[in-house]
Write an enzyme that holds these catalytic residues in place. Sequence first.
Site, PDB file in Angstrom:
ATOM      1  N   HIS A  32       0.870   5.158   1.583  1.00 31.60           N
ATOM      2  CA  HIS A  32      -0.209   4.347   0.997  1.00 31.60           C
ATOM      3  C   HIS A  32      -0.451   4.800  -0.444  1.00 31.60           C
ATOM      4  O   HIS A  32      -0.225   5.964  -0.769  1.00 31.60           O
ATOM      5  CB  HIS A  32      -1.486   4.513   1.834  1.00 31.60           C
ATOM      6  CG  HIS A  32      -2.530   3.510   1.483  1.00 31.60           C
ATOM      7  ND1 HIS A  32      -3.365   3.668   0.400  1.00 31.60           N
ATOM      8  CD2 HIS A  32      -2.854   2.320   2.033  1.00 31.60           C
ATOM      9  CE1 HIS A  32      -4.162   2.610   0.313  1.00 31.60           C
ATOM     10  NE2 HIS A  32      -3.878   1.778   1.296  1.00 31.60           N
TER      11      HIS A  32
ATOM     12  N   GLU B 218       1.159  -3.706  -2.157  1.00 25.79           N
ATOM     13  CA  GLU B 218      -0.238  -3.643  -2.590  1.00 25.79           C
ATOM     14  C   GLU B 218      -0.295  -3.192  -4.053  1.00 25.79           C
ATOM     15  O   GLU B 218      -0.068  -2.012  -4.334  1.00 25.79           O
ATOM     16  CB  GLU B 218      -1.011  -2.606  -1.777  1.00 25.79           C
ATOM     17  CG  GLU B 218      -1.073  -2.868  -0.303  1.00 25.79           C
ATOM     18  CD  GLU B 218      -2.222  -2.117   0.362  1.00 25.79           C
ATOM     19  OE1 GLU B 218      -2.965  -2.752   1.085  1.00 25.79           O
ATOM     20  OE2 GLU B 218      -2.361  -0.905   0.117  1.00 25.79           O
TER      21      GLU B 218
HETATM   22  O1  G3P Z   1      -4.773  -0.298   2.882  1.00 20.92           O
HETATM   23  C1  G3P Z   1      -5.466  -1.405   2.424  1.00 20.92           C
HETATM   24  C2  G3P Z   1      -5.786  -1.349   1.022  1.00 20.92           C
HETATM   25  O2  G3P Z   1      -5.341  -0.361   0.215  1.00 20.92           O
HETATM   26  C3  G3P Z   1      -6.389  -2.524   0.392  1.00 20.92           C
HETATM   27  O3  G3P Z   1      -7.723  -2.156   0.232  1.00 20.92           O
HETATM   28  O4  G3P Z   1     -10.077  -2.557  -0.080  1.00 20.92           O
HETATM   29  O5  G3P Z   1      -8.428  -3.794  -1.463  1.00 20.92           O
HETATM   30  O6  G3P Z   1      -8.660  -4.338   0.954  1.00 20.92           O
HETATM   31  P1  G3P Z   1      -8.769  -3.280  -0.118  1.00 20.92           P
END
Ligand code: G3P
Length: 222
Positions: free
Chosen positions: A93, A141
């Site tokens: 992550h 992400e």
């Molecule tokens: O692991 C999920 C993440 O990093 C995204 O976080 O708060 O943007 O949904 P968020």
Amino acid sequence: MAKPFILVNLKTYQEASGQRAHAIAGAAQQVADESGVEIGIAPSYMNIHPLSMHYTLPIYSQHVDAAPPGANTGSVTVEAIREAGASGSLVNHSERRLTLADIEAVVSRLKGAGLVSVVCTNNVATSAAAAALGPDFVAIEPPELIGGNVSVSSANPGIITGTVEAVRKVNPAVRILTGAGIHSGECVKTAIDLGTDGVLLASGVVKAKAPIAVLRDLVSRL
Ligand code: G3P
């Protein structure tokens, strides 16, 4: 295509610690049962076992170490999370980065234990590299959008389509999630339309006044 998957990472948010993790897991279980959509929860290590005893939804670890069982102090092994009831783990992550060698070792240990690996990536190139390791999922992400209100689906659709293309080219068996700023059914629908198999999110659910309302909205367009 396999059923869409929504994975809720509870991180170390106070709103999701201890008994509060139960409230969110209970809401997720209810929405999964109502909708038929697969929803998983990634709580802290401390809550993997209690949640796995109370709910049937898949429970994921937020991280796991590559160390094998034995003389290793302070590591959390793949076997330990499996015995606690986890179905799989996030790997690499943005808030818990690993080296490529570590990612490979953890993915292979998870595979050996029959657990699901979700390797998080931050751009198209790392998505392709992660796919080459043969995990179950790659989760793209963009770090700059994590924790905000603007979703990756609307702010950076190109990173999603780029990842879908790169991962499919390297290993079509790998499923793809996307995350960062996901907060509504519209964000989820866009992510699916762009070729993913689902989403990974945190704050949109964890910090909501009524997590169950957000969860119902997330599945509403599927
Ligand atoms: O692991 C999920 C993440 O990093 C995204 O976080 O708060 O943007 O949904 P968020």
